[in-house]
Design a protein around this motif. Structure first.
Motif, PDB file in Angstrom:
ATOM      1  N   PHE A 212       0.868  -1.189   0.000  1.00  0.00           N
ATOM      2  CA  PHE A 212       0.000   0.000   0.000  1.00  0.00           C
ATOM      3  C   PHE A 212       0.894   1.225   0.000  1.00  0.00           C
ATOM      4  O   PHE A 212       1.714   1.411   0.889  1.00  0.00           O
ATOM      5  CB  PHE A 212      -0.896  -0.003   1.247  1.00  0.00           C
ATOM      6  CG  PHE A 212      -1.813   1.184   1.334  1.00  0.00           C
ATOM      7  CD1 PHE A 212      -2.906   1.296   0.495  1.00  0.00           C
ATOM      8  CD2 PHE A 212      -1.584   2.186   2.267  1.00  0.00           C
ATOM      9  CE1 PHE A 212      -3.764   2.395   0.585  1.00  0.00           C
ATOM     10  CE2 PHE A 212      -2.431   3.284   2.362  1.00  0.00           C
ATOM     11  CZ  PHE A 212      -3.523   3.379   1.514  1.00  0.00           C
ATOM     12  N   ASN A 213       0.758   2.072  -1.002  1.00  0.00           N
ATOM     13  CA  ASN A 213       1.635   3.228  -1.153  1.00  0.00           C
ATOM     14  C   ASN A 213       1.006   4.529  -0.666  1.00  0.00           C
ATOM     15  O   ASN A 213       1.536   5.607  -0.926  1.00  0.00           O
ATOM     16  CB  ASN A 213       2.065   3.368  -2.615  1.00  0.00           C
ATOM     17  CG  ASN A 213       3.012   2.264  -3.020  1.00  0.00           C
ATOM     18  OD1 ASN A 213       3.958   1.945  -2.309  1.00  0.00           O
ATOM     19  ND2 ASN A 213       2.748   1.641  -4.166  1.00  0.00           N
ATOM     20  N   GLY A 214      -0.106   4.422   0.036  1.00  0.00           N
ATOM     21  CA  GLY A 214      -0.727   5.617   0.583  1.00  0.00           C
ATOM     22  C   GLY A 214      -0.266   5.862   2.007  1.00  0.00           C
ATOM     23  O   GLY A 214       0.786   5.377   2.439  1.00  0.00           O
ATOM     24  N   ASN A 215      -1.069   6.602   2.768  1.00  0.00           N
ATOM     25  CA  ASN A 215      -0.756   6.933   4.154  1.00  0.00           C
ATOM     26  C   ASN A 215      -1.188   5.781   5.059  1.00  0.00           C
ATOM     27  O   ASN A 215      -2.377   5.516   5.229  1.00  0.00           O
ATOM     28  CB  ASN A 215      -1.480   8.228   4.553  1.00  0.00           C
ATOM     29  CG  ASN A 215      -1.128   8.660   5.966  1.00  0.00           C
ATOM     30  OD1 ASN A 215      -0.480   7.943   6.724  1.00  0.00           O
ATOM     31  ND2 ASN A 215      -1.557   9.855   6.332  1.00  0.00           N
ATOM     32  N   ASN A 216      -0.200   5.106   5.656  1.00  0.00           N
ATOM     33  CA  ASN A 216      -0.504   3.947   6.488  1.00  0.00           C
ATOM     34  C   ASN A 216      -1.266   4.290   7.764  1.00  0.00           C
ATOM     35  O   ASN A 216      -1.795   3.411   8.440  1.00  0.00           O
ATOM     36  CB  ASN A 216       0.786   3.229   6.872  1.00  0.00           C
ATOM     37  CG  ASN A 216       1.425   2.501   5.711  1.00  0.00           C
ATOM     38  OD1 ASN A 216       2.467   1.890   5.839  1.00  0.00           O
ATOM     39  ND2 ASN A 216       0.803   2.576   4.540  1.00  0.00           N
ATOM     40  N   TYR A 217      -1.300   5.584   8.131  1.00  0.00           N
ATOM     41  CA  TYR A 217      -2.015   5.995   9.332  1.00  0.00           C
ATOM     42  C   TYR A 217      -3.468   6.389   9.034  1.00  0.00           C
ATOM     43  O   TYR A 217      -4.220   6.709   9.954  1.00  0.00           O
ATOM     44  CB  TYR A 217      -1.317   7.199   9.982  1.00  0.00           C
ATOM     45  CG  TYR A 217       0.045   6.886  10.551  1.00  0.00           C
ATOM     46  CD1 TYR A 217       0.170   6.239  11.771  1.00  0.00           C
ATOM     47  CD2 TYR A 217       1.206   7.250   9.874  1.00  0.00           C
ATOM     48  CE1 TYR A 217       1.422   5.950  12.311  1.00  0.00           C
ATOM     49  CE2 TYR A 217       2.460   6.973  10.410  1.00  0.00           C
ATOM     50  CZ  TYR A 217       2.560   6.327  11.624  1.00  0.00           C
ATOM     51  OH  TYR A 217       3.793   6.047  12.157  1.00  0.00           O
ATOM     52  N   SER A 218      -3.852   6.395   7.791  1.00  0.00           N
ATOM     53  CA  SER A 218      -5.156   6.925   7.407  1.00  0.00           C
ATOM     54  C   SER A 218      -6.265   5.887   7.568  1.00  0.00           C
ATOM     55  O   SER A 218      -6.026   4.678   7.580  1.00  0.00           O
ATOM     56  CB  SER A 218      -5.122   7.398   5.948  1.00  0.00           C
ATOM     57  OG  SER A 218      -4.949   6.284   5.084  1.00  0.00           O
ATOM     58  N   ASP A 219      -7.506   6.385   7.667  1.00  0.00           N
ATOM     59  CA  ASP A 219      -8.669   5.496   7.701  1.00  0.00           C
ATOM     60  C   ASP A 219      -8.811   4.759   6.375  1.00  0.00           C
ATOM     61  O   ASP A 219      -9.369   3.656   6.326  1.00  0.00           O
ATOM     62  CB  ASP A 219      -9.944   6.304   7.982  1.00  0.00           C
ATOM     63  CG  ASP A 219      -9.968   6.862   9.402  1.00  0.00           C
ATOM     64  OD1 ASP A 219      -9.287   6.285  10.275  1.00  0.00           O
ATOM     65  OD2 ASP A 219     -10.654   7.882   9.633  1.00  0.00           O
ATOM     66  N   GLU A 220      -8.296   5.372   5.322  1.00  0.00           N
ATOM     67  CA  GLU A 220      -8.350   4.748   3.994  1.00  0.00           C
ATOM     68  C   GLU A 220      -7.663   3.392   4.014  1.00  0.00           C
ATOM     69  O   GLU A 220      -8.174   2.408   3.476  1.00  0.00           O
ATOM     70  CB  GLU A 220      -7.667   5.664   2.966  1.00  0.00           C
ATOM     71  CG  GLU A 220      -7.554   5.046   1.574  1.00  0.00           C
ATOM     72  CD  GLU A 220      -6.554   5.785   0.689  1.00  0.00           C
ATOM     73  OE1 GLU A 220      -6.393   5.357  -0.471  1.00  0.00           O
ATOM     74  OE2 GLU A 220      -5.934   6.760   1.160  1.00  0.00           O
TER      75      GLU A 220
END
Length: 301
Positions: free
Chosen positions: A111-119
């Motif tokens: 996963f290349n997004g924000n690992n802390y996000s709700d997403e």
């Protein structure tokens, strides 16, 4: 096979001469591009291309446990790769195909997004990945069948040794939370409640003094503070009693894993509620009464 693996991981252009005798020809190995993105900044446990980073563990926390786990996992993966390439006659083609196979099999963890996000929480759930939010949720997996087999395969732990370490983790968790809860109760009962009560008494004396001069002297500020402080203190006192009761109840639980789950489900939420009330009291209590240094004094004095 270690030399073949070294050749792959170190980017050598040829396999060792000894392996040519095994039917592995001289091949130009694939040039795998390194990840140059900034993913590590949004990962609580970052892999930075050649190593894992441990983000600010507590002063009493050892990285030994995750270190031997990571090393065992990597060793197992490399052993599997080496075994599959052992009889290869076309190391380049087979290595590329193997990398594709491994990525396709495990790409759901990327996963290349924000690992802390709700997403990511929602995405991880849709991919069937575990989302263990507490240590107590993670501890049972220490002795999962596949993990026991992994430890045994690499002569790290047998089942008895792994189970013993799992029990130690549970016991350490229980003892730490119990100590912190008892300390919190001690601070509330011996420091915070008496300090705020002293402030309320002095405010009440101010109101009485003003009223002694004249009933028309305004003292809404003092009255409102008295009401708010008294209400918060009553709430704090009641919730401290609830926490104290939880600590008595947990002592009756014999199974250490059940006790750990009780601490996580009951004691920690009760402590968080006490913390919230105490933080509110700190904001409306005069500094000279507050028994501990405020954040402001810690930061700026």
């Amino acid at each position: 096979m270690k030399e073949v693996l070294d050749a792959i991981t170190e980017g050598k252009s040829e396999v060792p001469a000894r392996n040519r005798k095994m039917g592995i020809g001289v091949q130009v190995l694939p040039d795998f591009k390194k990840d140059t993105t900034d993913r590590n900044r949004t990962s609580p446990f970052a892999f930075t291309g050649s190593r894992f980073e441990f983000r600010m563990p507590g002063s009493t926390t050892s990285v030994a446990c995750p270190s031997y786990m990571l090393n065992t996992i990597v060793a197992d993966a490399l052993m599997e790769i080496a075994n599959k390439l052992a009889d290869s006659s076309d190391i380049k083609t087979d290595a590329i195909n193997l990398v594709k196979e491994i990525y396709i099999k495990h790409k759901r963890i990327v996963f290349n997004g924000n690992n802390y996000s709700d997403e990511w929480v929602k995405e991880a759930e849709s991919r069937g990945l575990l989302n263990l939010k507490s240590a107590v949720e993670a501890y049972p997996h220490f002795t999962d069948k596949k993990n026991l087999e992994l430890f045994k395969r690499h002569h790290i732990f047998n089942e008895i040794e792994a189970t013993a370490r799992q029990e130690i983790l549970y016991e350490e968790y229980c003892k730490l939370v119990n100590i912190e809860a008892l300390t919190m109760l001690d601070m509330i009962n011996k420091d915070i409640l008496p300090a705020v009560s002293s402030y309320v008494k002095d405010l009440s004396d101010v109101v009485m003094s003003k009223k002694a001069i004249s009933e028309d002297v305004p003292c809404e500020m003092e009255k409102n503070l008295i009401v708010n402080l008294s209400s918060a203190c009553d709430c704090l006192y009641a919730k401290a009693g609830t926490l104290d009761q939880y600590l008595l109840e947990v002592n009756t639980i014999e199974e250490i894993s059940d006790a750990a789950n009780y601490f996580c489900a009951k004691v920690l939420p009760a402590m968080n509620e006490l913390r919230a009330i105490t933080d509110e009291l700190e904001t409306i209590t005069a500094a000279k009464y507050w028994p501990m240094p405020t954040y402001g004094s810690l930061l700026f004095t």
